[in-house]
Scaffold this motif. Sequence first.
Motif, PDB file in Angstrom:
ATOM      1  N   SER A  87      -2.820  17.015   0.213  1.00  0.00           N
ATOM      2  CA  SER A  87      -2.822  16.496   1.577  1.00  0.00           C
ATOM      3  C   SER A  87      -2.981  17.610   2.614  1.00  0.00           C
ATOM      4  O   SER A  87      -2.776  18.799   2.336  1.00  0.00           O
ATOM      5  N   GLU A 137      -3.670  13.692  -4.989  1.00  0.00           N
ATOM      6  CA  GLU A 137      -4.404  14.129  -3.793  1.00  0.00           C
ATOM      7  C   GLU A 137      -3.656  15.251  -3.076  1.00  0.00           C
ATOM      8  O   GLU A 137      -2.456  15.150  -2.796  1.00  0.00           O
ATOM      9  N   GLU A 155      -3.248   3.208  -7.869  1.00  0.00           N
ATOM     10  CA  GLU A 155      -3.207   3.718  -6.497  1.00  0.00           C
ATOM     11  C   GLU A 155      -2.214   4.871  -6.380  1.00  0.00           C
ATOM     12  O   GLU A 155      -2.505   5.900  -5.756  1.00  0.00           O
ATOM     13  N   TRP A 156      -1.036   4.711  -6.995  1.00  0.00           N
ATOM     14  CA  TRP A 156      -0.015   5.767  -6.931  1.00  0.00           C
ATOM     15  C   TRP A 156      -0.492   7.017  -7.664  1.00  0.00           C
ATOM     16  O   TRP A 156      -0.278   8.146  -7.193  1.00  0.00           O
ATOM     17  N   LYS A 187       5.215   4.841   4.459  1.00  0.00           N
ATOM     18  CA  LYS A 187       5.321   5.783   5.574  1.00  0.00           C
ATOM     19  C   LYS A 187       5.916   5.064   6.788  1.00  0.00           C
ATOM     20  O   LYS A 187       6.642   5.652   7.576  1.00  0.00           O
ATOM     21  N   TRP A 213       0.823  -1.211   0.000  1.00  0.00           N
ATOM     22  CA  TRP A 213       0.000   0.000   0.000  1.00  0.00           C
ATOM     23  C   TRP A 213       0.856   1.260   0.000  1.00  0.00           C
ATOM     24  O   TRP A 213       1.975   1.256   0.501  1.00  0.00           O
ATOM     25  N   VAL A 214       0.304   2.346  -0.507  1.00  0.00           N
ATOM     26  CA  VAL A 214       1.051   3.598  -0.522  1.00  0.00           C
ATOM     27  C   VAL A 214       1.427   4.002   0.903  1.00  0.00           C
ATOM     28  O   VAL A 214       2.494   4.576   1.150  1.00  0.00           O
ATOM     29  N   ASN A 215       0.560   3.663   1.867  1.00  0.00           N
ATOM     30  CA  ASN A 215       0.835   3.977   3.267  1.00  0.00           C
ATOM     31  C   ASN A 215       1.925   3.094   3.862  1.00  0.00           C
ATOM     32  O   ASN A 215       2.552   3.459   4.870  1.00  0.00           O
ATOM     33  N   ASP A 237      -3.592   8.058  -8.062  1.00  0.00           N
ATOM     34  CA  ASP A 237      -4.596   8.720  -7.228  1.00  0.00           C
ATOM     35  C   ASP A 237      -3.935   9.445  -6.055  1.00  0.00           C
ATOM     36  O   ASP A 237      -4.312  10.578  -5.714  1.00  0.00           O
ATOM     37  N   TYR A 238      -2.963   8.786  -5.431  1.00  0.00           N
ATOM     38  CA  TYR A 238      -2.274   9.382  -4.283  1.00  0.00           C
ATOM     39  C   TYR A 238      -1.510  10.634  -4.694  1.00  0.00           C
ATOM     40  O   TYR A 238      -1.533  11.658  -4.007  1.00  0.00           O
ATOM     41  N   ARG A 239      -0.842  10.557  -5.823  1.00  0.00           N
ATOM     42  CA  ARG A 239      -0.022  11.674  -6.286  1.00  0.00           C
ATOM     43  C   ARG A 239      -0.871  12.918  -6.586  1.00  0.00           C
ATOM     44  O   ARG A 239      -0.425  14.044  -6.425  1.00  0.00           O
ATOM     45  N   LYS A 261      -1.554  -1.088  -8.575  1.00  0.00           N
ATOM     46  CA  LYS A 261      -0.656  -0.231  -7.804  1.00  0.00           C
ATOM     47  C   LYS A 261      -0.308   1.056  -8.566  1.00  0.00           C
ATOM     48  O   LYS A 261      -0.136   2.116  -7.961  1.00  0.00           O
TER      49      LYS A 261
END
Length: 445
Positions: free
Chosen positions: A434, A432, A425-426, A295, A290-292, A428-430, A422
């Motif tokens: 934050s 967003e 997912e990356w 972290k 996961w992208v998380n 979409d995350y990029r 994936k």
Amino acid sequence: MGKQEDFVLRALEERDVRFVRLWFTDVLGFLKSVAVAPAELEGAFAEGIGFDGSAIEGFARIYESDMLAKPDPQTFQILPWRDQGPATARMFCDIVMPDGSPSFADPRFVLKRTLSKAAEKGFTFYTHPEIEFYLFKGQHVPGKKPKPVDYSGYFDHTAQGEGTDFRRDAITNLEAMGISVEFSHHEGGAGQQEIDLRYADALTTADNIMTFRTVIREVALTQNVWASFMPKPFTDQPGSGMHTHVSLFEGDVNAFHEAGAEYGLSKTGRQFIAGLLKHAPEISLVTNQWVNSYKRIVAAGEAPSYVSWGHNNRSAMVRVPMYKPLKGNSTRIELRTLDAACNPYLAFAAVLAAGMKGIEEGYELPPEAEDDVWSLSDRERRNLGIQALPTGLDEAIALAEDSELLAETLGEHVFDHVLRNKRAEWSDYRAEVSAFERNKMLPVL
């Protein structure tokens, strides 16, 4: 019909089971379930239960959607939390095509195929996971920061603590389902718990992990709390890992043990570690999917950020624990990269494939890391030949794309789907924006 199937059919009648839940997982590791009446189970054993594979994440395209779920009678258990009304049982399933051949999209088959390859070399793969998770008060409210059930610390004993009561009830349910627990305690984060499952062969352990997640969530609901296996839910609290002890056995003999060798570790064990070290970055996409997940890795703490090994060195990616002198079969290695949100079938398959590659190719084990790897400078790590694990999902994707080992282990279908999912997912995350960006930049830009 075999003895196991006969046992299940008798148990249904003796225990007054009215519903049987057939479980399997999608490619991302989410549990799927279909309930059947006991009268349908004999046919399910013989032919399977049909379903639309195109509706399951990563299973099939529209024009090849027909699939069958065939229950594995060895996984039959009564669900202990369904104590009101008629009993409910569950079994894990293998997914097959209409002609009876295994589905290459089934994560459980990916692991079984990898275990079979190791078995051809004479090895059985055992795993023992230490699973961490957080407990929060009330129920999840989107957009609202969750509140931990307590603010205790590592190994703390809190009188009448919610975590203590929760762990007791969860373990009672797990053991009622035949899942043995070794240890449980409060972890370092506020509201963070750890429960360690007893070692078993990797397929049984993967099934147990999927059951574990379900039990934890079900017990949480009964206590008006909710549980999360998210790898890094808070910036200022430890992440949730799944440190996993692994070993290979040849019959009843631990292939990792050699009396008189340094740390009691055999040549086979050293080559297995070397395989893990060499291939860890490229299999990160399934061990930390996961992208998380990244972290947790970049935050250090007790999560490994670098490819290294050491004896009792908790900053290393692979740790060789001390073993009891008269118990050679306890010799094992601890892999500290996995997090609690991975798909255990794919993760264990990738870990085994990497270790077996080290054995088959005769990899040399590099020198161990004797220092705290996190405290070294980048130059010191370079001089020691210690490389970093991927620092983000994008880097993990790039490494996986070029990995022959991962492509061969997962198979073309699963490999392709994991990469496509994936990448999405990356992306979409990029895109967003934050809270970090708003807090830092809105007031000054």
